[in-house]
Design an enzyme around this catalytic site. Structure first.
Site, short mmCIF file in Angstrom:
data_model
loop_
_atom_site.label_atom_id
_atom_site.label_comp_id
_atom_site.label_asym_id
_atom_site.label_seq_id
_atom_site.Cartn_x
_atom_site.Cartn_y
_atom_site.Cartn_z
N ASP A 195 -2.04 4.83 -1.92
CA ASP A 195 -2.97 3.96 -2.64
C ASP A 195 -4.17 3.74 -1.74
O ASP A 195 -4.12 4.00 -0.53
CB ASP A 195 -2.31 2.63 -2.99
CG ASP A 195 -3.27 1.69 -3.72
OD1 ASP A 195 -4.02 2.17 -4.59
OD2 ASP A 195 -3.30 0.49 -3.41
N SER A 196 -5.23 3.21 -2.32
CA SER A 196 -6.41 2.87 -1.53
C SER A 196 -6.10 1.76 -0.52
O SER A 196 -6.81 1.61 0.46
CB SER A 196 -7.53 2.43 -2.46
OG SER A 196 -7.07 1.39 -3.29
N TYR B 178 -11.45 1.92 -3.58
CA TYR B 178 -11.83 3.19 -4.20
C TYR B 178 -12.54 2.93 -5.55
O TYR B 178 -13.27 3.78 -6.04
CB TYR B 178 -10.59 4.05 -4.48
CG TYR B 178 -9.95 4.72 -3.27
CD1 TYR B 178 -10.33 4.42 -1.96
CD2 TYR B 178 -8.95 5.67 -3.46
CE1 TYR B 178 -9.71 5.05 -0.89
CE2 TYR B 178 -8.33 6.31 -2.39
CZ TYR B 178 -8.72 6.00 -1.10
OH TYR B 178 -8.11 6.63 -0.05
N GLY B 179 -12.25 1.77 -6.12
CA GLY B 179 -12.68 1.49 -7.50
C GLY B 179 -14.17 1.46 -7.69
O GLY B 179 -14.67 1.58 -8.81
N CYS C 1 -2.60 4.71 -6.93
CA CYS C 1 -3.91 4.14 -7.22
C CYS C 1 -4.42 4.69 -8.57
O CYS C 1 -4.48 5.90 -8.76
CB CYS C 1 -4.86 4.55 -6.10
SG CYS C 1 -6.54 4.01 -6.33
N ASN C 2 -4.76 3.77 -9.44
CA ASN C 2 -5.27 4.20 -10.76
C ASN C 2 -6.59 4.95 -10.62
O ASN C 2 -6.82 5.94 -11.32
CB ASN C 2 -5.48 2.99 -11.66
CG ASN C 2 -4.19 2.40 -12.15
OD1 ASN C 2 -3.77 2.63 -13.27
ND2 ASN C 2 -3.51 1.62 -11.30
N THR C 3 -7.46 4.48 -9.73
CA THR C 3 -8.76 5.12 -9.56
C THR C 3 -8.57 6.54 -9.05
O THR C 3 -9.20 7.49 -9.54
CB THR C 3 -9.64 4.31 -8.59
OG1 THR C 3 -9.64 2.94 -8.99
CG2 THR C 3 -11.05 4.82 -8.57
N GLU D 108 -6.12 -9.66 -3.69
CA GLU D 108 -6.06 -9.47 -2.22
C GLU D 108 -6.04 -10.83 -1.53
O GLU D 108 -5.37 -11.03 -0.53
CB GLU D 108 -7.28 -8.70 -1.73
CG GLU D 108 -7.38 -7.28 -2.22
CD GLU D 108 -6.80 -6.27 -1.25
OE1 GLU D 108 -6.61 -6.60 -0.07
OE2 GLU D 108 -6.52 -5.14 -1.69
N CYS E 39 -4.62 -0.93 -13.10
CA CYS E 39 -5.04 -1.11 -11.71
C CYS E 39 -3.85 -1.69 -10.95
O CYS E 39 -3.15 -2.58 -11.46
CB CYS E 39 -6.23 -2.06 -11.64
SG CYS E 39 -6.71 -2.46 -9.94
N THR E 40 -3.66 -1.19 -9.75
CA THR E 40 -2.51 -1.61 -8.94
C THR E 40 -2.44 -3.12 -8.73
O THR E 40 -1.36 -3.68 -8.58
CB THR E 40 -2.61 -0.97 -7.55
OG1 THR E 40 -3.95 -1.16 -7.06
CG2 THR E 40 -2.26 0.50 -7.60
N HIS E 41 -3.59 -3.77 -8.70
CA HIS E 41 -3.62 -5.20 -8.35
C HIS E 41 -3.34 -6.13 -9.53
O HIS E 41 -3.00 -7.29 -9.34
CB HIS E 41 -4.97 -5.57 -7.76
CG HIS E 41 -5.22 -5.02 -6.39
ND1 HIS E 41 -5.16 -3.68 -6.11
CD2 HIS E 41 -5.50 -5.63 -5.22
CE1 HIS E 41 -5.41 -3.48 -4.83
NE2 HIS E 41 -5.63 -4.65 -4.27
N1 DGL Z 1 -5.85 0.79 -6.13
C1 DGL Z 1 -7.02 0.63 -6.96
C2 DGL Z 1 -6.65 1.02 -8.40
O1 DGL Z 1 -5.52 0.96 -8.82
C3 DGL Z 1 -7.57 -0.78 -6.90
C4 DGL Z 1 -8.22 -1.12 -5.57
C5 DGL Z 1 -9.42 -0.25 -5.24
O2 DGL Z 1 -10.48 -0.40 -5.87
O3 DGL Z 1 -9.28 0.59 -4.37
O4 DGL Z 1 -7.52 1.41 -9.14
#
Ligand code: DGL
Length: 263
Positions: free
Chosen positions: A6-7, A38-39, A69-71, A148, A179-181
């Site tokens: 993940d990011s 990463y988003g 990571c979704n992005t 976060e 999104c992971t968060h």
């Molecule tokens: N992990 C990213 C996602 O799931 C969220 C955090 C980021 O922007 O890196 O898209």
């Protein structure tokens, strides 16, 4: 061994779901904490970072790779699938599949980072699966820093969720947390969209897909599997946040360098 990247820390929610679903499987997690988020970054940069992450995990001997990571799933999954010698799983398709199965014919919404939503990956996957685009696809970028920071409930989280999603109250059958968060803000999001909208966590959905694939490892051994946590920035802050995301305090976090200097 399953590799997950993940990011940053958010993918730990995906790792947690994988560990619960596949308790005998060793895992190695890489959080690119030095280069998060990463988003907000371009597809080209996210693809480059994703290649770096995948390459490090392959060198550790992973037999399956999960792009938590979704992005990164949205921008880099096809590239990684084409280039890597191991199966690569992203979170977009499992999330869409779970949403459609839970509410067939329902009105589907998806929320994610600016990069994920702009990529159109969820929109395409939903249309491919249902024949129609999602009712809504919306970026909610402030949810990432809120999670976060641990501000996942209370007036600030509620006000931001209301601003992003207030107009969707009662209008969706299912909302994909792309999104992971976002699973950490689940209760605030649920409150805003209303009790009749089912929230689908893409991370938990990929764990189901893996469980179906990783049949051999399931009954393989009674010994507890090893779990490694790697990060690219200094581990101190990660250790704090990891407890919130993973639901347990990590024994050890290792720092790694993805771009070693030439001198
Ligand atoms: N992990 C990213 C996602 O799931 C969220 C955090 C980021 O922007 O890196 O898209």
């Amino acid at each position: 061994m399953i590799g997950v990247f993940d990011s940053g820390v958010g993918g730990l929610t995906v790792l947690r779901a994988i560990r619960q679903r596949l308790p005998h499987e060793p895992t190695i997690y890489l959080g690119d904490t030095a280069r998060v988020p990463y988003g907000t970054k371009s597809p080209e940069v996210v693809i480059r970072y994703s290649r770096n992450n995948a390459s490090l995990l392959l060198r550790q001997g992973v037999q399956m790779l999960v792009v938590a990571c979704n992005t990164a799933s949205a921008h880099a999954l096809e590239v990684l699938r084409a280039e890597l010698p191991v199966p690569v799983f992203g979170v977009v398709e499992p999330g869409v599949e779970a949403a459609v199965r839970a509410r067939p014919g329902g009105r589907i919404g998806v929320i994610g980072t600016a990069g994920t939503i702009a990529s159109g990956a969820y929109q395409r996957a939903i249309e491919a699966r249902t024949g129609t685009p999602p009712t809504v696809a919306r970026a909610c970028p402030l949810f990432v820093p809120l999670a976060e920071e641990g501000w996942t409930e209370g007036p600030i989280a509620e006000a931001i969720a209301e601003r992003y999603l207030g107009d969707l109250r009662g209008k969706l059958d299912v909302l994909i947390l792309g999104c992971t968060h976002y699973p950490l803000l689940r209760s605030v999001i649920q409150e805003v969209v209303g009790p009749n909208t089912l929230l689908v966590d893409s991370g938990a959905s990929v764990a189901e897909v893996l469980a179906a694939e990783a049949t051999e490892a399931k009954g393989a051994t009674d010994r507890p599997p090893t779990h490694r946590l790697l990060v690219t920035d200094v581990p101190a802050r990660f250790e704090e946040v990891v407890t919130r995301f993973l639901g347990e305090r990590p024994e050890r976090v290792e720092q790694v360098d993805l771009e070693p200097s030439l001198w």
